[in-house]
Motif scaffolding. Sequence first.
Motif, PDB file in Angstrom:
ATOM      1  N   TRP A   1      32.821 -32.082 -14.306  1.00  9.84           N
ATOM      2  CA  TRP A   1      31.655 -31.185 -14.351  1.00  9.84           C
ATOM      3  C   TRP A   1      30.497 -31.853 -15.104  1.00  9.84           C
ATOM      4  N   ALA A   2      30.804 -32.493 -16.210  1.00  8.10           N
ATOM      5  CA  ALA A   2      29.766 -33.146 -17.006  1.00  8.10           C
ATOM      6  C   ALA A   2      29.056 -34.229 -16.204  1.00  8.10           C
ATOM      7  N   LEU A   3      29.827 -35.020 -15.460  1.00 11.26           N
ATOM      8  CA  LEU A   3      29.218 -36.089 -14.662  1.00 11.26           C
ATOM      9  C   LEU A   3      28.365 -35.494 -13.552  1.00 11.26           C
ATOM     10  N   TRP A   4      28.871 -34.424 -12.949  1.00 15.21           N
ATOM     11  CA  TRP A   4      28.100 -33.775 -11.881  1.00 15.21           C
ATOM     12  C   TRP A   4      26.757 -33.265 -12.411  1.00 15.21           C
ATOM     13  N   MET A   5      26.759 -32.660 -13.585  1.00 18.24           N
ATOM     14  CA  MET A   5      25.506 -32.163 -14.160  1.00 18.24           C
ATOM     15  C   MET A   5      24.545 -33.316 -14.443  1.00 18.24           C
ATOM     16  N   GLU A   6      25.071 -34.401 -14.962  1.00 19.63           N
ATOM     17  CA  GLU A   6      24.217 -35.535 -15.270  1.00 19.63           C
ATOM     18  C   GLU A   6      23.547 -36.077 -14.008  1.00 19.63           C
ATOM     19  N   ARG A   7      24.267 -36.018 -12.891  1.00 18.17           N
ATOM     20  CA  ARG A   7      23.731 -36.543 -11.630  1.00 18.17           C
ATOM     21  C   ARG A   7      22.668 -35.635 -11.018  1.00 18.17           C
ATOM     22  N   GLN A   8      22.561 -34.403 -11.527  1.00 19.26           N
ATOM     23  CA  GLN A   8      21.522 -33.498 -11.011  1.00 19.26           C
ATOM     24  C   GLN A   8      20.144 -33.815 -11.577  1.00 19.26           C
ATOM     25  N   LEU A   9      20.120 -34.597 -12.645  1.00 19.75           N
ATOM     26  CA  LEU A   9      18.863 -34.826 -13.351  1.00 19.75           C
ATOM     27  C   LEU A   9      18.238 -36.137 -12.904  1.00 19.75           C
ATOM     28  N   ASN A  10      17.811 -36.176 -11.646  1.00 23.43           N
ATOM     29  CA  ASN A  10      17.097 -37.353 -11.162  1.00 23.43           C
ATOM     30  C   ASN A  10      15.983 -36.918 -10.207  1.00 23.43           C
ATOM     31  N   ILE A  11      15.108 -37.846  -9.906  1.00 16.57           N
ATOM     32  CA  ILE A  11      13.915 -37.519  -9.116  1.00 16.57           C
ATOM     33  C   ILE A  11      14.279 -36.976  -7.739  1.00 16.57           C
ATOM     34  N   ARG A  12      15.290 -37.571  -7.103  1.00 18.84           N
ATOM     35  CA  ARG A  12      15.651 -37.138  -5.751  1.00 18.84           C
ATOM     36  C   ARG A  12      16.110 -35.681  -5.741  1.00 18.84           C
ATOM     37  N   ARG A  13      16.936 -35.315  -6.725  1.00 20.53           N
ATOM     38  CA  ARG A  13      17.407 -33.931  -6.801  1.00 20.53           C
ATOM     39  C   ARG A  13      16.248 -32.966  -7.070  1.00 20.53           C
ATOM     40  N   LEU A  14      15.351 -33.367  -7.983  1.00 17.63           N
ATOM     41  CA  LEU A  14      14.209 -32.496  -8.296  1.00 17.63           C
ATOM     42  C   LEU A  14      13.321 -32.313  -7.067  1.00 17.63           C
ATOM     43  N   PHE A  15      13.144 -33.390  -6.299  1.00 16.41           N
ATOM     44  CA  PHE A  15      12.338 -33.297  -5.082  1.00 16.41           C
ATOM     45  C   PHE A  15      13.019 -32.366  -4.070  1.00 16.41           C
ATOM     46  N   SER A  16      14.337 -32.497  -3.940  1.00 12.43           N
ATOM     47  CA  SER A  16      15.084 -31.645  -3.002  1.00 12.43           C
ATOM     48  C   SER A  16      14.931 -30.171  -3.366  1.00 12.43           C
ATOM     49  N   ARG A  17      14.988 -29.866  -4.660  1.00 13.01           N
ATOM     50  CA  ARG A  17      14.834 -28.470  -5.081  1.00 13.01           C
ATOM     51  C   ARG A  17      13.444 -27.944  -4.746  1.00 13.01           C
ATOM     52  N   THR A  18      12.445 -28.780  -4.943  1.00 13.90           N
ATOM     53  CA  THR A  18      11.074 -28.357  -4.642  1.00 13.90           C
ATOM     54  C   THR A  18      10.922 -28.041  -3.162  1.00 13.90           C
ATOM     55  N   VAL A  19      11.479 -28.911  -2.325  1.00 14.62           N
ATOM     56  CA  VAL A  19      11.407 -28.685  -0.876  1.00 14.62           C
ATOM     57  C   VAL A  19      12.160 -27.411  -0.502  1.00 14.62           C
ATOM     58  N   TYR A  20      13.337 -27.234  -1.102  1.00 17.04           N
ATOM     59  CA  TYR A  20      14.156 -26.063  -0.786  1.00 17.04           C
ATOM     60  C   TYR A  20      13.445 -24.762  -1.179  1.00 17.04           C
ATOM     61  N   ARG A  21      12.818 -24.775  -2.356  1.00 22.47           N
ATOM     62  CA  ARG A  21      12.094 -23.577  -2.791  1.00 22.47           C
ATOM     63  C   ARG A  21      10.907 -23.284  -1.884  1.00 22.47           C
ATOM     64  N   ALA A  22      10.236 -24.332  -1.422  1.00 20.41           N
ATOM     65  CA  ALA A  22       9.115 -24.137  -0.496  1.00 20.41           C
ATOM     66  C   ALA A  22       9.613 -23.553   0.820  1.00 20.41           C
ATOM     67  N   PHE A  23      10.768 -24.028   1.278  1.00 20.65           N
ATOM     68  CA  PHE A  23      11.351 -23.506   2.515  1.00 20.65           C
ATOM     69  C   PHE A  23      11.674 -22.020   2.380  1.00 20.65           C
ATOM     70  N   ARG A  24      12.232 -21.641   1.240  1.00 22.63           N
ATOM     71  CA  ARG A  24      12.580 -20.231   1.030  1.00 22.63           C
ATOM     72  C   ARG A  24      11.329 -19.348   0.999  1.00 22.63           C
ATOM     73  N   ARG A  25      10.268 -19.855   0.378  1.00 25.07           N
ATOM     74  CA  ARG A  25       9.025 -19.079   0.358  1.00 25.07           C
ATOM     75  C   ARG A  25       8.486 -18.899   1.773  1.00 25.07           C
ATOM     76  N   PHE A  26       8.530 -19.977   2.551  1.00 21.82           N
ATOM     77  CA  PHE A  26       8.046 -19.902   3.929  1.00 21.82           C
ATOM     78  C   PHE A  26       8.872 -18.896   4.732  1.00 21.82           C
ATOM     79  N   ARG A  27      10.202 -18.935   4.529  1.00 24.49           N
ATOM     80  CA  ARG A  27      11.084 -18.044   5.273  1.00 24.49           C
ATOM     81  C   ARG A  27      10.833 -16.586   4.914  1.00 24.49           C
ATOM     82  N   SER A  28      10.514 -16.314   3.654  1.00 23.11           N
ATOM     83  CA  SER A  28      10.282 -14.926   3.246  1.00 23.11           C
ATOM     84  C   SER A  28       8.999 -14.371   3.833  1.00 23.11           C
ATOM     85  N   TRP A  29       8.058 -15.249   4.185  1.00 22.49           N
ATOM     86  CA  TRP A  29       6.809 -14.771   4.789  1.00 22.49           C
ATOM     87  C   TRP A  29       6.956 -14.544   6.281  1.00 22.49           C
ATOM     88  N   TRP A  30       7.996 -15.163   6.876  1.00 23.41           N
ATOM     89  CA  TRP A  30       8.134 -15.128   8.333  1.00 23.41           C
ATOM     90  C   TRP A  30       8.457 -13.723   8.855  1.00 23.41           C
TER      91      TRP A  30
END
Length: 479
Positions: free
Chosen positions: A450-479
Amino acid sequence: MNVRRHKSLHSVELDVSRLTGRGHLDQALRLIHDFVERIITEPLCTSQVFGSKTLDDLCQHIGKASLAEIIRENEDVSQEQQDQSGFVYIVTKLQKSGGHTRVIEDFIRAQPDGQHIILSTELAGRSDSDYLAKYTNIVFEQAPKANYQQRLTWLQKRLLNIHPKKVYLFNHHQDSVAIAAIQPEMKLDASFYHHGDHHLCLGVYLSHLEHIDFHPMGYHHCRDVLGIDNTYIPLTVEDKGERHADLPFCHDGVLTTCTAARSNKIEIPYFISYLDIVPKLLKATGGRHIHIGRLSPWALFKIRRGLKRYGIQPGRFIYTPWVPSIWKALYDYRVDLYVASFPYGGGLTLIEAMGAGIPVALHRHIFSRVLSGIELAYSEAFSWRFPDELLNYCASVTSTDLEKESRLGRMHYEEFHSGKNLQGILNGVVHSRPKPNDLSDTFSVESDEWALWMERQLNIRRLFSRTVYRAFRRFRSWW
């Protein structure tokens, strides 16, 4: 108001209180909604935080102000609360592939003589409004396409006008409108159905509503850890018949496996990936794997790329985005073993598999008992944590083993999860209320993994993925 500028829940609380005091109820509701949306799209918060008394109290405060305004404008509204009739279900969105929609169907089938009204806030996008059109005793009403405050006003007025015999709250996690709507002074007999059970969910701490948990893991956690006086109503699925004797296991000499889940349960950051394991599973069994549930194009590409890498014929992986009945599909595809989804397990599909007499294999999540779902299955069910355990089991399991587990699964279904049980529970038949299983000692936290998995979440690629995912959810809620 952008939720990202708040550096603490306390600052959110202060701003919501300030907005409510000034009558800006729409902004207050939206701020709570956006805060919860941000938490539930952060993988590190999954199965760590389940509810917030602070946020629930804020929603109730907003709802109280809204109700007072309604009563001021409609002095005769209290006189409409004379005749109690029918059942009301409050949802955020009605989805034909959503588990909560099927639970609502079960509730309605268990009370066939009643009139049922589904009120949807539509905060998570457009509903599949035609899905329940086959029922003549159901009315589906959608909130107007308006701001959050206007949707709250609509919902509270509908509750006052209908004044139902019973209200069931089936809200999505972030639905501040639904949580604000039901006020104690409405004197409604209402229950909160805790289906948003592995993330922060609004409504967990509404003390004037009955709190329903539907699996043993959630029941024990809410009662023993969160201190909630809850009720256990096990998930149920309509019985579509036992497995016939003319459906032998491994009929063609190889194992056919199946998983049913959409991308929201599978395409999740985790230390192992379903997309990587499917080709390895097919290599180990030499059989077929059926996937039911919509996946993203990227996920399908990744699975098919894995098939090619291992030299597996594409036809041995069968993908179907949706079927009307998982139970019947398991028979149609002659499935021998149901491999429960991971990292997020699905309760209803697991129960359908057991009801159909299909043995199950469950994943022991590295840090969450709720996400594992082990207590939902028969106690002898196979569980695994690391891929080799699953692959070795699938490569060696025999038809005799499967036949034995088939009977155990069916017995477990009949004891806890058949539709007859639900009818007795909802009609107040005391002996129909089963006690939840005790927690299994099979589960333990794999803290170093679990500790290693959490550490791997803290990188630029993961942060970018979350941003894209949140934008997708916002778009879907407006549809």
